[in-house]
Design a protein around this motif. Structure first.
Motif, PDB file in Angstrom:
ATOM      1  N   ALA A 252       0.851  -1.196   0.000  1.00 26.55           N
ATOM      2  CA  ALA A 252       0.000   0.000   0.000  1.00 26.55           C
ATOM      3  C   ALA A 252       0.882   1.240   0.000  1.00 26.55           C
ATOM      4  O   ALA A 252       1.943   1.278   0.633  1.00 26.55           O
ATOM      5  CB  ALA A 252      -0.914  -0.014   1.218  1.00 26.55           C
ATOM      6  N   ILE A 253       0.448   2.277  -0.715  1.00 21.42           N
ATOM      7  CA  ILE A 253       1.208   3.513  -0.807  1.00 21.42           C
ATOM      8  C   ILE A 253       1.202   4.220   0.553  1.00 21.42           C
ATOM      9  O   ILE A 253       0.257   4.058   1.350  1.00 21.42           O
ATOM     10  CB  ILE A 253       0.649   4.429  -1.919  1.00 21.42           C
ATOM     11  N   ASP A 254       2.245   5.001   0.830  1.00 22.02           N
ATOM     12  CA  ASP A 254       2.405   5.622   2.150  1.00 22.02           C
ATOM     13  C   ASP A 254       1.627   6.932   2.266  1.00 22.02           C
ATOM     14  O   ASP A 254       2.178   8.018   2.162  1.00 22.02           O
ATOM     15  CB  ASP A 254       3.887   5.846   2.466  1.00 22.02           C
ATOM     16  N   GLY A 255       0.347   6.816   2.484  1.00 21.80           N
ATOM     17  CA  GLY A 255      -0.492   7.996   2.688  1.00 21.80           C
ATOM     18  C   GLY A 255      -1.401   8.296   1.514  1.00 21.80           C
ATOM     19  O   GLY A 255      -1.334   7.669   0.466  1.00 21.80           O
ATOM     20  N   GLN A 256      -2.242   9.296   1.679  1.00 18.55           N
ATOM     21  CA  GLN A 256      -3.224   9.673   0.669  1.00 18.55           C
ATOM     22  C   GLN A 256      -2.557  10.302  -0.548  1.00 18.55           C
ATOM     23  O   GLN A 256      -1.526  10.969  -0.439  1.00 18.55           O
ATOM     24  CB  GLN A 256      -4.231  10.657   1.266  1.00 18.55           C
ATOM     25  N   ARG A 257      -3.152  10.056  -1.716  1.00 17.12           N
ATOM     26  CA  ARG A 257      -2.703  10.709  -2.936  1.00 17.12           C
ATOM     27  C   ARG A 257      -3.890  11.398  -3.605  1.00 17.12           C
ATOM     28  O   ARG A 257      -4.996  10.875  -3.633  1.00 17.12           O
ATOM     29  CB  ARG A 257      -2.088   9.714  -3.919  1.00 17.12           C
ATOM     30  N   HIS A 258      -3.621  12.593  -4.133  1.00 19.75           N
ATOM     31  CA  HIS A 258      -4.608  13.349  -4.895  1.00 19.75           C
ATOM     32  C   HIS A 258      -4.253  13.213  -6.369  1.00 19.75           C
ATOM     33  O   HIS A 258      -3.068  13.205  -6.734  1.00 19.75           O
ATOM     34  CB  HIS A 258      -4.606  14.814  -4.478  1.00 19.75           C
ATOM     35  N   ILE A 259      -5.273  13.121  -7.217  1.00 20.44           N
ATOM     36  CA  ILE A 259      -5.040  13.012  -8.650  1.00 20.44           C
ATOM     37  C   ILE A 259      -5.941  14.020  -9.355  1.00 20.44           C
ATOM     38  O   ILE A 259      -7.137  14.100  -9.078  1.00 20.44           O
ATOM     39  CB  ILE A 259      -5.284  11.567  -9.145  1.00 20.44           C
ATOM     40  N   TRP A 260      -5.335  14.836 -10.203  1.00 20.03           N
ATOM     41  CA  TRP A 260      -6.085  15.803 -11.007  1.00 20.03           C
ATOM     42  C   TRP A 260      -5.418  15.868 -12.368  1.00 20.03           C
ATOM     43  O   TRP A 260      -4.217  16.162 -12.459  1.00 20.03           O
ATOM     44  CB  TRP A 260      -6.083  17.182 -10.333  1.00 20.03           C
ATOM     45  N   TRP A 261      -6.158  15.587 -13.409  1.00 25.25           N
ATOM     46  CA  TRP A 261      -5.645  15.552 -14.778  1.00 25.25           C
ATOM     47  C   TRP A 261      -4.428  14.630 -14.829  1.00 25.25           C
ATOM     48  O   TRP A 261      -4.551  13.438 -14.561  1.00 25.25           O
ATOM     49  CB  TRP A 261      -5.346  16.970 -15.267  1.00 25.25           C
ATOM     50  N   ASN A 262      -3.246  15.145 -15.134  1.00 27.75           N
ATOM     51  CA  ASN A 262      -2.051  14.318 -15.238  1.00 27.75           C
ATOM     52  C   ASN A 262      -1.140  14.433 -14.020  1.00 27.75           C
ATOM     53  O   ASN A 262       0.014  14.015 -14.076  1.00 27.75           O
ATOM     54  CB  ASN A 262      -1.245  14.730 -16.487  1.00 27.75           C
ATOM     55  N   SER A 266       0.736  14.278  -2.917  1.00 26.24           N
ATOM     56  CA  SER A 266       0.246  13.968  -1.574  1.00 26.24           C
ATOM     57  C   SER A 266      -0.514  15.125  -0.950  1.00 26.24           C
ATOM     58  O   SER A 266      -1.171  14.943   0.083  1.00 26.24           O
ATOM     59  CB  SER A 266       1.422  13.559  -0.669  1.00 26.24           C
ATOM     60  N   THR A 267      -0.440  16.318  -1.562  1.00 26.53           N
ATOM     61  CA  THR A 267      -1.171  17.471  -1.035  1.00 26.53           C
ATOM     62  C   THR A 267      -1.898  18.195  -2.163  1.00 26.53           C
ATOM     63  O   THR A 267      -1.388  18.274  -3.284  1.00 26.53           O
ATOM     64  CB  THR A 267      -0.232  18.476  -0.348  1.00 26.53           C
ATOM     65  N   PRO A 268      -3.072  18.777  -1.870  1.00 27.30           N
ATOM     66  CA  PRO A 268      -3.769  19.574  -2.881  1.00 27.30           C
ATOM     67  C   PRO A 268      -2.952  20.786  -3.318  1.00 27.30           C
ATOM     68  O   PRO A 268      -3.036  21.215  -4.470  1.00 27.30           O
ATOM     69  CB  PRO A 268      -5.065  20.003  -2.169  1.00 27.30           C
ATOM     70  N   GLU A 269      -2.149  21.326  -2.398  1.00 24.72           N
ATOM     71  CA  GLU A 269      -1.357  22.512  -2.712  1.00 24.72           C
ATOM     72  C   GLU A 269      -0.339  22.223  -3.819  1.00 24.72           C
ATOM     73  O   GLU A 269      -0.092  23.068  -4.686  1.00 24.72           O
ATOM     74  CB  GLU A 269      -0.641  23.014  -1.455  1.00 24.72           C
ATOM     75  N   ARG A 270       0.237  21.028  -3.814  1.00 23.75           N
ATOM     76  CA  ARG A 270       1.206  20.687  -4.856  1.00 23.75           C
ATOM     77  C   ARG A 270       0.521  20.561  -6.211  1.00 23.75           C
ATOM     78  O   ARG A 270       1.098  20.939  -7.243  1.00 23.75           O
ATOM     79  CB  ARG A 270       1.922  19.374  -4.503  1.00 23.75           C
ATOM     80  N   ILE A 271      -0.705  20.057  -6.209  1.00 30.83           N
ATOM     81  CA  ILE A 271      -1.483  19.986  -7.452  1.00 30.83           C
ATOM     82  C   ILE A 271      -1.735  21.391  -7.988  1.00 30.83           C
ATOM     83  O   ILE A 271      -1.556  21.671  -9.183  1.00 30.83           O
ATOM     84  CB  ILE A 271      -2.828  19.265  -7.228  1.00 30.83           C
ATOM     85  N   GLU A 272      -2.132  22.304  -7.098  1.00 32.11           N
ATOM     86  CA  GLU A 272      -2.412  23.680  -7.515  1.00 32.11           C
ATOM     87  C   GLU A 272      -1.164  24.346  -8.089  1.00 32.11           C
ATOM     88  O   GLU A 272      -1.235  25.105  -9.057  1.00 32.11           O
ATOM     89  CB  GLU A 272      -2.978  24.486  -6.349  1.00 32.11           C
TER      90      GLU A 272
END
Length: 298
Positions: A252-262, A266-272
């Protein structure tokens, strides 16, 4: 989409996934992961089956340059050819049986197109595309692309079953492909009636039937179906007809992951931040390409 059938506590299959199919103008793509009830299997956060499709002479695929972060991509073909170009300056033909591992890390841009030679005649394209979520410690690693020819990948034989170990370790064998977490990824071809036991070495495991039909615990699993296996026990599968199957999973991966487009992070801020960087043109360009896919509106 079909939900999994009701299962007994000792049933080796905990979830059945029927992919969502999209027609991209004569070229179908089946999205297997992520799924509403199962976002990942081991580090696999995205899994598509491309095709099979046949293109007339002069036609092909043209996926314009687009960015990735926080993941590694693996394109594995059964038929056809795709020309990969990326912002590191790599130009590599992706052909059946080879592994092309692209680590996005802090950011990479690539395009996927049919080459001129492939477009010169009728061509068939069929394969799998997967995204591997990177562990927290490697999310911002340097981008990299490594090509592994077919001859470098271990082949595993069991009675009536031929397998190629794409990445990771299973059945006592290890692939030379450099991975970032415990995982396994296998292309298997079953003769009719052949049986195979998948060991319980990995916490999370799944079986995707590309073509044919498998039986697990007395229940059939037909073409374009994923069976997510319950942890903790070896699972036997038997081919009801000659079948092509992908076996995959890992820790299992170490913690939650967010996915948006490509983007995977691990954080919404990094996606933004990645969205803003792509929109502002701060990602590196792909040499020789003058097109790109704009940031989606939603």
């Amino acid at each position: 989409m079909n939900d999994s059938p009701t299962i007994k506590s000792n049933d080796p299959v905990e979830l059945t996934i029927a992919p969502r199919s999209r027609d991209l103008g004569g070229f179908s793509v089946r999205r297997i992961l992520p799924y509403a009830k199962r976002r990942l299997v081991g580090p696999f956060i995205f899994l598509d089956e491309m095709g099979p499709a046949e293109f007339a002479a002069g036609q092909g695929i043209d996926v314009r340059p687009h960015p990735h972060i926080g993941l590694a991509t693996v394109t594995y073909l059964f038929d056809g050819e795709i020309m990969h170009r990326d912002s590191l300056g790599v130009v590599q033909a992706i052909r059946p049986g080879a592994v092309n591992w692209m680590t996005a890390g802090r950011g990479i841009v690539h395009s996927e197109r049919s080459g001129e030679e492939a477009r010169a005649s009728v061509q068939r394209l069929h394969g799998m595309q997967s995204w591997i979520a990177l562990p927290l410690a490697q999310e911002e690693t340097e981008p990299e692309f490594v090509h592994y020819p077919t001859a470098d990948l271990p082949e595993i034989q069991r009675p009536g079953v031929w397998m190629r170990l794409i990445a990771g370790a299973v059945f006592g064998q290890s692939s030379p492909v450099r991975v970032f977490s415990e995982m396994f990824y296998v292309h298997a071809e079953f003769d009719e009636g052949a049986a195979l036991t998948l060991p319980a070495d990995h916490a999370e495991r799944a079986v995707y039937v590309v073509g044919g039909s498998l039986e697990i615990a007395g229940r059939p699993y037909e073409s374009n179906t994923m069976a997510v296996l319950a942890p903790g026990a070896a699972v036997e599968m038997t081919a009801r007809v000659a079948s092509r199957v992908m076996l995959l999973g890992g820790a299992a991966i170490d913690g939650q992951r967010h996915i948006w487009w490509n983007f995977v992070a691990s954080t919404p801020e990094r996606i933004e931040q990645a969205k803003a960087d792509w929109k502002a043109g701060r990602f590196a360009a792909v040499p020789g390409e003058d097109e790109f896919i704009p940031l989606p509106e939603s």
